[in-house]
Each structure stands twice: as C-alpha cells, then as structure tokens.
Design a protein around this motif. Structure first.
Motif, PDB file in Angstrom:
ATOM      1  N   ARG A 166       1.572 -19.053   2.509  1.00  0.00           N
ATOM      2  CA  ARG A 166       1.178 -17.757   3.222  1.00  0.00           C
ATOM      3  C   ARG A 166       0.287 -18.052   4.245  1.00  0.00           C
ATOM      4  O   ARG A 166       0.232 -17.514   5.341  1.00  0.00           O
ATOM      5  CB  ARG A 166       0.471 -16.814   2.121  1.00  0.00           C
ATOM      6  N   PRO A 178       8.496 -12.583   4.259  1.00  0.00           N
ATOM      7  CA  PRO A 178       8.043 -12.401   2.706  1.00  0.00           C
ATOM      8  C   PRO A 178       8.264 -13.788   2.121  1.00  0.00           C
ATOM      9  O   PRO A 178       9.390 -14.560   2.605  1.00  0.00           O
ATOM     10  CB  PRO A 178       9.014 -11.382   2.112  1.00  0.00           C
ATOM     11  N   ASP A 233       5.750 -12.200  -2.661  1.00  0.00           N
ATOM     12  CA  ASP A 233       6.071 -10.673  -2.435  1.00  0.00           C
ATOM     13  C   ASP A 233       7.207 -10.410  -3.600  1.00  0.00           C
ATOM     14  O   ASP A 233       7.391  -9.344  -3.919  1.00  0.00           O
ATOM     15  CB  ASP A 233       6.920 -10.639  -1.165  1.00  0.00           C
ATOM     16  N   TYR A 256       6.649  -6.192  -9.674  1.00  0.00           N
ATOM     17  CA  TYR A 256       7.041  -6.770  -8.484  1.00  0.00           C
ATOM     18  C   TYR A 256       8.828  -6.914  -8.645  1.00  0.00           C
ATOM     19  O   TYR A 256       9.120  -7.079  -9.785  1.00  0.00           O
ATOM     20  CB  TYR A 256       6.511  -8.178  -8.418  1.00  0.00           C
TER      21      TYR A 256
END
Ligand code: PBG
Length: 313
Positions: A166, A178, A233, A256
């Motif tokens: 990330r 993502p 994500d 999620y």
C-alpha cells in the motif's frame, strides 16, 4: 415448492453469475507457445503473442476479470524478473489492456514464480526472510501498476506485506489501485498442479513456515483482520472447497468483499473424474461454484470460469 423448476427458481437462495468469476491465466515467454498443463486439462501456458485471441474469448463470455501468473525466461535469488518493467507479466498486462480495456487485470504478487529456489520470499541462512521480502513485493506491485494492472493481489503470506505494498503504491502515485489480499492462504496440497503450471515448486523444504496450517480457523480471522488493518480492499480465502467453513466465518466476521480461490487441485480432481466418465462435469462444476458462493464468497477465482460462463443461464 420443489415440484417444478419455476417453483424451485422462485425460492432459490443463491444464484451464480458470470460477473462473480475470475479466470486465471498463465503467461509464458517465447512466441507462439500454447502448452497444455498435463495435470490441468484445458488450461494452457500462453505466450504474450497468443493472448489477444484468448482475451477476446474471455471478454466475449462476459467474464469481468483475469488473474495473471508469469513464467519468466530467467529466475534468480530475489526474483528480479518479477519487477523488471519489461518482463513477462508487464508485457502481458499491456497486451491485455490493448485488446480489452474493460477487462479487469488482477496480478498475483509473489516471488515464487521468479525465484531460482521457488520460495515466495528471499532466503537467508536457509530460511525465508519475511522482512527482507517486503521490499521486493512492493517493487513488483508498483511495476504491475505501472504496466496497467487494475488490482494487485499479494499471495506470498509474508507478515506486513499489505502495508508495504500500500505504501509503495501510494508513494508511486497509485493511490487508486486496490489490493486483493490472499489473506487466509493455507499450506495446501491442492496447489500441486498449479506448481507444474507456474513452474514454481520450492526447490527445498515447503511453504509451511509462511502459509497457514490447515487445522486453524481463528488464525485465519486474525490474518484477514490484519490485512484489512494494513489496507487490503478485498480479502481472499484459499483453497475453497476444503475451507468452506473458513469462507463462511470470514463472511460473517468482516464486511469486506470476499474472494475464494477454487484452486488447481480442485480443478484437476473434477477434470480427471470427468474424463473417466465417473461424474457429470457440468453439474459438478455448477454445484461446486454455487457452494462457494453459498458459503459467502462474492468473487470466485476458478479455472472453470470459461465453461461456467457458458453454462450459466
Ligand atoms: C503463488 C501462488 C500459488 C497459487 C496462487 N498463487 C501457489 C503456491 O502458493 O504454491 C496456487 C493456485 C492454484 O493452486 O490454483 N504463491
């Protein structure tokens, strides 16, 4: 309510859709190469020049995404062909995006396909060095994003990799890319045929020091929780069939998007039995994929995707 198909349909609780499916592709170096994987009938290693035909077929079937695995020309200790800007996956992404810009390209971020020793991380004193691996994974993810990948999917199972990926993506201007984390990935014998396909079997030892111990489910929830905290994500449970309980627990625990990977060994078993005439392939595949969805997966990565897309009505 079971007497006729319209009645059954009216009360059906789970429906499989083509838009749930992701098709894995093995991309190899060279030209005009279309090598069938012996243990995975119907699945091929394809060279980049043959991708456009394959991609048109996949997109034409309405499959929304592919996930890419690379078989590079050269391998070394740190898997540098994984993050070289002109290497196999980077070429493949560009070719796919040219042929079908709308088709989502997910890339597998892991060292095992690119290292001479076949482990998912770099080796120090005969063991996988977790922290030293993170930088290489981050570099690979950035090089995939630069080539045009829509989603990156770290599958190495090092601790802290989602955060490292990330940060690296954000630092390189890919804040919008993502991460689909292979969060609960078990050390499974069901990956056997994949390792033939990706030529990624470890040359010594096994993956049990970094992939999860199959008897554990609470640990899977910790792994998923950590990856979400680090910025994932979407999260994945892998394999699917022997782990439907893990999929269900993950669905009930986390809000999620959840993927499940119907892995190579699961595919091979169905194909082998079907070739013997022992099972009805179409019915078995639809039953299996529906069970993964019923267990709670939103996204199913499966080698059956092209067949299933034809069978879903
Ligand atoms: C890379 C990777 C593997 C799979 C997906 N990504 C193999 C492994 O961990 O050994 C397996 C997929 C399959 O079996 O279909 N680490």
């Amino acid at each position: 309510m079971r007497r006729t198909e319209p009645l059954r349909k009216l009360v059906r609780e789970t429906t499989l859709s083509v838009s749930d499916l992701v098709y894995p592709l093995f991309v190899t170096h060279g030209k005009n190469a279309r090598n069938e994987i012996v243990s995975m009938p119907g699945i091929f290693q394809l060279s980049v020049d043959l991708l456009p035909g394959e991609i048109k077929e996949i997109a034409g079937l309405g499959i929304p995404a592919v996930i890419l695995f690379g078989i590079p020309e050269t391998k070394d200790e740190t898997g540098s062909s994984g993050y070289d800007p002109d290497s196999i996956i980077q070429q493949a992404i560009k070719s796919i995006k040219k042929t079908a810009p709308e088709l989502l390209v997910i890339t597998d971020v892991c060292l095992c396909e690119y290292t001479s020793h076949g482990h998912c991380g770099v080796i120090k004193d005969g063991e996988v060095d977790n922290d030293a691996t993170l930088d290489f994974l981050a570099r690979m993810a950035v090089s995939h994003a630069k080539a045009g990948a829509d989603i990156v999917a770290p599958s190495d199972m090092m601790d802290g990799r989602v955060k490292a990926v990330r940060q690296a993506l954000d630092g390189a201007g890919f804040e919008q890319t993502p991460i689909l984390s292979y969060a609960a990935k078990y050390a499974s014998a069901f990956y056997g045929p994949f390792r033939d396909a990706a030529e990624s079997a470890p040359q010594f030892g096994d993956r049990r020091s970094y992939q999860m111990d199959p008897p554990n489910i609470r640990e899977a929830m910790r792994e998923i929780g950590t990856d979400i905290d680090e910025g994932a994500d979407m999260v994945m449970v892998k394999p699917a069939l022997a782990y439907l309980d893990v999929i269900r627990r993950a669905r009930d625990t986390f809000n999620y998007p959840l993927a499940a990977y119907n892995v190579s060994g699961e595919y091979s078993m169905v194909k082998a039995a079907a070739q013997q005439g022992w099972i009805d392939e179409q019915q078995i595949v639809m039953e299996i994929l529906t069970s993964i969805k019923r267990a709670g997966a939103d996204i199913i990565i499966t080698y059956h995707a092209k067949d299933a897309a034809r069978w879903i009505v």
